[in-house]
Design a protein around this motif. Structure first.
Motif, short mmCIF file in Angstrom:
data_model
loop_
_atom_site.label_atom_id
_atom_site.label_comp_id
_atom_site.label_asym_id
_atom_site.label_seq_id
_atom_site.Cartn_x
_atom_site.Cartn_y
_atom_site.Cartn_z
N LYS A 1 0.83 -1.20 0.00
CA LYS A 1 0.00 0.00 0.00
C LYS A 1 0.86 1.26 0.00
O LYS A 1 0.61 2.20 -0.74
CB LYS A 1 -0.93 -0.01 1.21
CG LYS A 1 -1.86 1.20 1.29
CD LYS A 1 -2.69 1.16 2.54
CE LYS A 1 -1.90 1.61 3.74
NZ LYS A 1 -1.61 3.07 3.71
N LYS B 1 -6.46 1.08 -3.42
CA LYS B 1 -7.70 0.94 -2.65
C LYS B 1 -7.91 -0.51 -2.22
O LYS B 1 -8.39 -0.77 -1.11
CB LYS B 1 -8.89 1.43 -3.48
CG LYS B 1 -8.90 2.94 -3.71
CD LYS B 1 -10.22 3.39 -4.32
CE LYS B 1 -10.41 2.80 -5.70
NZ LYS B 1 -11.66 3.29 -6.34
N THR B 2 -7.53 -1.45 -3.09
CA THR B 2 -7.64 -2.86 -2.75
C THR B 2 -6.76 -3.21 -1.55
O THR B 2 -7.18 -3.92 -0.64
CB THR B 2 -7.26 -3.74 -3.94
OG1 THR B 2 -8.13 -3.46 -5.04
CG2 THR B 2 -7.35 -5.22 -3.59
N CYS C 1 -5.73 -1.11 0.72
CA CYS C 1 -6.29 -0.45 1.91
C CYS C 1 -7.38 -1.31 2.53
O CYS C 1 -7.43 -1.47 3.76
CB CYS C 1 -6.85 0.92 1.52
SG CYS C 1 -5.61 2.18 1.17
N ASP C 2 -8.26 -1.86 1.68
CA ASP C 2 -9.33 -2.73 2.18
C ASP C 2 -8.76 -4.00 2.80
O ASP C 2 -9.25 -4.47 3.83
CB ASP C 2 -10.29 -3.08 1.04
CG ASP C 2 -11.03 -1.86 0.51
OD1 ASP C 2 -11.12 -0.85 1.24
OD2 ASP C 2 -11.50 -1.90 -0.65
N ALA D 1 -7.28 -3.24 6.23
CA ALA D 1 -8.33 -3.05 7.23
C ALA D 1 -8.94 -4.39 7.65
O ALA D 1 -9.22 -4.62 8.83
CB ALA D 1 -9.41 -2.13 6.67
N GLN D 2 -9.12 -5.29 6.68
CA GLN D 2 -9.69 -6.60 6.98
C GLN D 2 -8.75 -7.43 7.86
O GLN D 2 -9.18 -8.05 8.83
CB GLN D 2 -9.98 -7.35 5.68
CG GLN D 2 -10.61 -8.72 5.88
CD GLN D 2 -10.91 -9.42 4.56
OE1 GLN D 2 -10.77 -8.83 3.49
NE2 GLN D 2 -11.31 -10.67 4.64
#
Length: 205
Positions: free
Chosen positions: A61, A117-118, A120-121, A124-125
């Motif tokens: 990221k 963005k992928t 980042c997701d 977070a997961q």
């Protein structure tokens, strides 16, 4: 008995072959200062794997973020530091048809931004998964009671320290965690330095 590869490497003579590796292992096992590696449990291996997966996602990221900023900077577009600034500015740049950025550059930036963005997701997961594990693990809860220790550091400590049965004293555990100062001794004089950034097992943020 498991031996650290870095420790054994110092005993290897000649090129890396199976025969030379065997001789190096045999010599290293007889060294007076040999410190065997502990065998990790399935739970400790799982925690370590989860932490490493999160670290890789976070690194990718950051790399994508730096790439997007660098490419836009070459065209005179400056983006402030922080994820919030990036996610706020980049979509407007990509949708603005009146700016002077080439179409090919916008297409490349769109691909990189989608990957960003992928990641980042994904980060977070994985972080939610880490927090869920630490809430259910009693050892993690005790570690998090220490000042400055959060879910990530608690999992790191638990994964490579385990039940600490492999350490004869607290100093050994501290050295494994990389929180002991450097030492340079010569001629009977010991000079104690500061705690280095990289020593022992580097804890991830």
């Amino acid at each position: 008995m498991l031996l650290p590869p870095k420790f054994v490497k110092a005993f290897r003579q000649g090129q890396k072959t199976d025969a030379n590796d065997v001789l190096a292992i045999a010599s290293a096992s007889q060294a007076y200062n040999v410190k065997p590696c502990k065998i990790m449990t399935v739970e400790e291996q799982t925690l370590q794997s989860l932490s490493q997966a999160r670290t890789l996602v976070d690194k990718q990221k950051t790399q994508l973020s730096n790439q997007i900023r660098g490419l836009l900077l070459e065209f005179g577009v400056v983006i402030n530091q922080g994820d919030a600034a990036l996610t706020q500015v980049v979509p407007d740049i990509l949708e603005d048809a009146e700016n002077a950025l080439p179409i090919a550059l916008k297409q490349a930036l769109a691909v990189s931004y989608d990957l960003y963005k992928t990641q980042c997701d994904a980060k977070a997961q994985l972080h939610k998964q880490v927090e869920a594990i630490t809430k259910q693990n009693e050892s993690c809860q005790r570690l998090m009671a220490l000042e400055g220790v959060g879910p990530i550091i608690a999992i790191e400590l638990l994964s490579f320290l385990g039940n600490t049965s492999q350490f004869s004293d607290a100093r050994g555990a501290a050295a494994c965690a990389g929180v002991t100062p450097t030492q340079h001794s010569s001629g009977g004089k010991a000079k104690i330095g500061h705690i280095p950034k990289r020593r022992g097992n580097t804890l991830r943020k």
